[in-house]
Scaffold this motif. Structure first.
Motif, mmCIF file in Angstrom:
data_model
loop_
_atom_site.group_PDB
_atom_site.id
_atom_site.type_symbol
_atom_site.label_atom_id
_atom_site.label_comp_id
_atom_site.label_asym_id
_atom_site.label_seq_id
_atom_site.Cartn_x
_atom_site.Cartn_y
_atom_site.Cartn_z
ATOM 1 N N HIS A 60 0.839 -1.197 0.000
ATOM 2 C CA HIS A 60 0.000 0.000 0.000
ATOM 3 C C HIS A 60 0.876 1.250 0.000
ATOM 4 O O HIS A 60 1.835 1.343 0.743
ATOM 5 C CB HIS A 60 -0.919 0.004 1.222
ATOM 6 C CG HIS A 60 -2.033 0.995 1.087
ATOM 7 N ND1 HIS A 60 -3.139 0.755 0.327
ATOM 8 C CD2 HIS A 60 -2.178 2.243 1.574
ATOM 9 C CE1 HIS A 60 -3.933 1.810 0.363
ATOM 10 N NE2 HIS A 60 -3.372 2.729 1.106
ATOM 11 N N ASP A 105 -0.605 6.857 0.728
ATOM 12 C CA ASP A 105 -0.666 8.165 0.096
ATOM 13 C C ASP A 105 -1.521 9.162 0.858
ATOM 14 O O ASP A 105 -1.885 10.194 0.285
ATOM 15 C CB ASP A 105 -1.437 7.986 -1.235
ATOM 16 C CG ASP A 105 -0.524 7.670 -2.381
ATOM 17 O OD1 ASP A 105 0.658 7.936 -2.238
ATOM 18 O OD2 ASP A 105 -1.028 7.197 -3.409
ATOM 19 N N CYS A 106 -1.912 8.840 2.077
ATOM 20 C CA CYS A 106 -2.956 9.615 2.760
ATOM 21 C C CYS A 106 -2.892 11.135 2.546
ATOM 22 O O CYS A 106 -3.929 11.773 2.378
ATOM 23 C CB CYS A 106 -2.974 9.285 4.243
ATOM 24 S SG CYS A 106 -3.065 7.523 4.556
ATOM 25 N N CYS A 153 -4.547 11.609 -0.706
ATOM 26 C CA CYS A 153 -5.639 10.685 -1.013
ATOM 27 C C CYS A 153 -6.955 11.276 -0.505
ATOM 28 O O CYS A 153 -7.079 11.612 0.670
ATOM 29 C CB CYS A 153 -5.368 9.340 -0.355
ATOM 30 S SG CYS A 153 -6.674 8.126 -0.602
ATOM 31 N N ALA A 200 -8.817 9.907 2.699
ATOM 32 C CA ALA A 200 -8.326 10.109 4.057
ATOM 33 C C ALA A 200 -9.391 10.772 4.917
ATOM 34 O O ALA A 200 -10.009 11.746 4.507
ATOM 35 C CB ALA A 200 -7.066 10.963 4.027
ATOM 36 N N CYS A 205 -11.563 6.575 5.477
ATOM 37 C CA CYS A 205 -10.953 5.396 4.862
ATOM 38 C C CYS A 205 -10.953 4.225 5.836
ATOM 39 O O CYS A 205 -10.532 4.354 6.977
ATOM 40 C CB CYS A 205 -9.523 5.744 4.457
ATOM 41 S SG CYS A 205 -8.588 4.323 3.894
ATOM 42 N N LEU A 209 -9.108 1.580 5.665
ATOM 43 C CA LEU A 209 -7.736 1.178 5.993
ATOM 44 C C LEU A 209 -7.176 2.036 7.120
ATOM 45 O O LEU A 209 -6.531 1.528 8.036
ATOM 46 C CB LEU A 209 -6.831 1.313 4.774
ATOM 47 C CG LEU A 209 -6.666 0.102 3.861
ATOM 48 C CD1 LEU A 209 -5.753 0.447 2.703
ATOM 49 C CD2 LEU A 209 -6.110 -1.094 4.624
ATOM 50 N N GLN A 210 -7.420 3.331 7.053
ATOM 51 C CA GLN A 210 -6.934 4.212 8.120
ATOM 52 C C GLN A 210 -7.579 3.843 9.453
ATOM 53 O O GLN A 210 -6.909 3.703 10.473
ATOM 54 C CB GLN A 210 -7.276 5.670 7.800
ATOM 55 C CG GLN A 210 -6.390 6.315 6.768
ATOM 56 C CD GLN A 210 -6.695 7.809 6.638
ATOM 57 O OE1 GLN A 210 -7.838 8.237 6.792
ATOM 58 N NE2 GLN A 210 -5.682 8.592 6.347
ATOM 59 N N VAL A 242 -11.640 2.085 0.311
ATOM 60 C CA VAL A 242 -10.386 2.841 0.412
ATOM 61 C C VAL A 242 -10.365 3.914 -0.669
ATOM 62 O O VAL A 242 -11.371 4.166 -1.313
ATOM 63 C CB VAL A 242 -9.173 1.893 0.286
ATOM 64 C CG1 VAL A 242 -9.158 0.905 1.421
ATOM 65 C CG2 VAL A 242 -9.185 1.175 -1.058
ATOM 66 N N GLY A 243 -9.216 4.515 -0.878
ATOM 67 C CA GLY A 243 -9.137 5.609 -1.836
ATOM 68 C C GLY A 243 -8.739 5.171 -3.233
ATOM 69 O O GLY A 243 -8.181 5.954 -3.995
#
Ligand code: SF4
Ligand code: SF4
Ligand code: SF4
Ligand code: SF4
Ligand code: FES
Lengths: 176, 522
Positions: free
Chosen positions: B98, B101-102, B105, B108, B111, B113-114, B203-204
């Protein structure tokens, strides 16, 4: 622990003091004495002869902001808005757009800081994930007679250089 | 009522609805099971393994929650060490390549994933080999931008385009760290619902070209509204923000879940209607061509209504029930006629069998419920006789040409209440006696009834710098007995008994009130 109370004798009660004028002239005499002494020899004054003599400021001094660039001159800032989000004075105004210089995807189209509102806390510098904004220009004097001029833009901030050698600035960051 | 069952989570008893998988059942009672690939509208796919939970004394002891029905007496383990390790390890796997890129992105802040990293992983990367790089900023068509590196290969986008739109533009190709989403060569996303994949993507990896980089998610204020793009009335979230020194601007519309109406989705055209709310809005109120305060315009118009022999009011079929009722009350008081003529709002053969309807009016069913005439002949006849004509926000230019409008009102005094210029045609607008710049739907609250007879409330969160009246205020200014939205709501309740049980309109349930056929089709 009980608070310590110190009683000061109250002054100004005698008839001579109540006339005021005598006391005023006494005070002016003291001022005149100091003035004449310092006119003769001012080496004892605890005063910096600003602006002829500039102060020595450390590398971590939070002065005016600048935006950093990559070695090829493109701005490091990616318009992530971390600084704007973190700014307690709400004085950073960024507009983001698609990057046109080939570095990643996003860049600021405009980046304005209203220095009249800035409280020089340095939170923007701390928040930046790209080391794109610093307050190490060493410029601390900034005045203007109108509010609009207190706003500095992207071009101006990109053109400013750091006021200290890189090693010295990095040294200041140790322990963070 | 759905049947309730009892099961145990980490040893504690909870009561959940039966017939649902563990993710949905437990989510309803506030227990989160992390997941990427499962989506209620798309069903379980079982490919991401993020949702694995333990079942005490179960065979097998670890199951994917998305594919497991909640059963009576089940003993679900979420905080067992092996489950925590699975969650941690799945996350670590996702992050191997991954790009993180937050900062650049758009996802963010919203997200998965975050969020899951903070909750279930939180460790530094152990990777020391270079990451696999893939294509970024790929134009997927339909206003969708794809980032292959950010993709977690959950397949939601692929499944949406196969199951829901049945257009199947996207597919997952290759395996392992070479797995990526691609469109078939030369056939990018091309359907009227394509932008929903942007919301679906956890996600983004899929972002909207239109919204891209405009705002960070955490700056946006949200208002729960109803799309006014067509008579389906999709439930939406209006994401808007007022930046320093600037106006309150809408940045995007997103669908909001309502099983009765739009499920989880909305159409792309509806999504773009926010631009109309932002751009080219009328700002000034005029009297005889000069900008004047509202009070003067109201006083002048009120005098003219009194003196006139025949007055015609035209309402918009997208106006809220409250607004329609307020205008109706004004008409009753002054002896005016109300029309909701709006044939041009219907675009023949534009609709489909999913969400989009031919009728581009948000509240035509409401117009019928309140018994407002809307036929062309009625409008034509009344317009010919009227010596005062007042438009309450109807975009007449959709139904009639400039010449037709000009002919109808050649010797009529006109007050034009409108949101945008051109709604009476440019020629007519130069000749009008008065004009009032109105608030639009993202700026007021109200209730509209959709094509299926479902009454739905919406909240207007946008606060423009320029103060404008809404139609209720305009009617009140002209002397309507309904002096505010609350009074107008009371009138609505008198006319539509099914709504009488709700004190204020805000008490309407989130999923709307289904009016029975004879109420809605009166
Ligand atoms: S120094 Fe503080 S107040 Fe000034 S711009 Fe940075 S964050 Fe804002
Ligand atoms: S935090 Fe740094 S990279 Fe982000 S917008 Fe501010 S200066 Fe640019
Ligand atoms: S997808 Fe999520 S984790 Fe990945 S870069 Fe975007 S915001 Fe960050
Ligand atoms: S693009 Fe998004 S929705 Fe599609 S597979 Fe990748 S992560 Fe899932
Ligand atoms: S949500 Fe169950 S495996 Fe992905």
């Amino acid at each position: 622990m009980a608070a310590k109370v110190k009683q000061l004798p109250s002054r100004g009660g005698t008839p001579a003091e109540k006339v005021y004028l005598i006391e005023i002239f006494k005070g002016m005499a003291i001022t005149l004495k100091h003035f004449l002494r310092n006119l003769w020899d001012n080496s004892n004054l605890y005063v910096r002869h600003y602006p002829e003599v500039q102060p020595d400021i450390p590398a971590r001094w939070r002065g005016r902001h600048r935006l950093l660039t990559h070695p090829d001159g493109t701005p490091k800032c990616v318009a992530c808005f971390m600084c704007q989000t973190n700014c307690p004075a709400d004085c950073i105004m960024i507009k983001a757009g698609t990057r046109i210089d080939g570095v990643t995807e996003k860049m600021p189209v405009s980046f304005t800081i209203d220095l009249a509102e800035c409280i020089y806390c340095g939170y923007c510098v701390e928040a930046c994930p790209e080391d794109a904004i610093r307050m190490d220009t060493g410029i601390y004097a900034f005045t203007s007679s109108n509010r609009e001029e207190m706003k500095i833009g992207m071009t101006e901030m990109l053109s400013l250089k750091g006021g200290f050698p890189e090693e010295e600035y990095q040294k200041g960051l140790e322990g963070e | 009522m759905t049947e309730m069952i009892k099961l145990f989570v980490n040893g504690e008893e909870v009561e959940v609805e039966s017939g649902k998988n563990l993710i949905d059942a437990l989510e309803k009672v506030g227990i989160e099971i992390p997941h990427f690939c499962y989506h209620p509208a798309l069903g379980a796919d079982g490919n991401c393994r993020m949702c694995l939970v333990g079942i005490e004394d179960g065979r097998p002891p670890v199951v994917p929650a998305c594919k497991t029905l909640a059963k009576e007496g089940m003993k679900v383990l979420l905080d067992a060490d092996n489950i925590k390790k699975i969650q941690h390890d799945v996350m670590e796997l996702e992050f191997i390549n991954h790009p993180t890129d937050c900062p650049i992105c758009d996802q963010a802040g919203e997200c998965k994933l975050q969020d899951y990293y903070m909750k279930y992983e939180g460790t530094e990367s152990r990777m020391w080999v270079p990451q696999v790089t893939k294509r970024k900023m790929q134009d997927f068509g339909g206003g969708v931008i794809h980032d292959q590196e950010r993709c977690v290969a959950c397949g939601r986008c692929v499944r949406f385009l196969r199951q829901i739109t049945r257009t199947g533009e996207l597919g997952l190709v290759n395996r392992g760290d070479d797995c990526r989403v691609e469109f078939f060569p030369g056939r990018p996303i091309n359907n009227r619902y394509g932008l929903n994949v942007v919301d679906l993507c956890p996600v983004g990896a899929l972002t909207s070209a239109d919204f891209r980089f405009k705002q960070r998610a955490w700056f946006l204020k949200r208002a729960e509204s109803i799309c006014h793009g067509c008579s389906k009335g999709c439930n939406i979230m209006v994401d808007h923000n007022k930046e320093k020194y600037e106006d309150d601007i809408i940045y995007r519309l997103r669908p909001r879940q309502n099983e009765q109406v739009n499920g989880w989705f909305m159409c792309d055209e509806g999504r773009m209607t926010y631009k109309l709310e932002n751009d080219n809005r009328l700002e000034e109120c005029t009297l005889a061509g000069a900008v004047r305060p509202l009070a003067d315009i109201f006083a002048d118009a009120e005098r003219r209504i009194e003196r006139a022999t025949k007055v015609l009011f035209l309402v918009s079929p997208s106006a809220s029930l409250e607004q329609l009722a307020a205008v109706q009350a004004l008409a009753e008081k002054t002896g005016a006629t109300v029309s909701a003529f709006s044939d041009g709002y219907i675009v023949k053969d534009d609709g489909d069998d999913f969400l989009i309807k031919d009728d581009k009016a948000a509240n035509r069913a409401g117009v019928d419920l309140l018994g407002i005439a809307k036929s062309r002949t009625h409008f034509d006849n009344m317009a010919k006789e009227a010596d005062v004509f007042i438009n309450f926000g109807n975009d007449l230019s959709r139904s009639l040409s400039e010449e037709q409008i000009g002919r109808l009102f050649s010797d009529t005094w006109v007050l034009n209440g409108a949101t945008h210029p051109g709604q009476l045609g440019a020629v007519m607008e130069k000749k009008v006696g008065s004009s009032i710049a109105l608030r639009s739907w993202s700026e007021y609250h109200g209730v509209v009834v959709n094509c299926d007879g479902i009454a739905q409330k919406f909240v207007g969160g946008v606060m423009k710098n320029v103060e404008r009246p809404d139609i209720v205020e305009m009617a009140a200014g002209l002397g309507s007995p309904a002096t505010g939205t609350a009074a107008a709501w009371a009138l609505v309740q008198k006319k539509i008994p099914a709504l009488a049980e709700f004190g204020g309109f805000l008490e309407l349930p989130a999923e709307g009130v289904k009016l029975t056929d004879n109420e809605a089709g009166k």
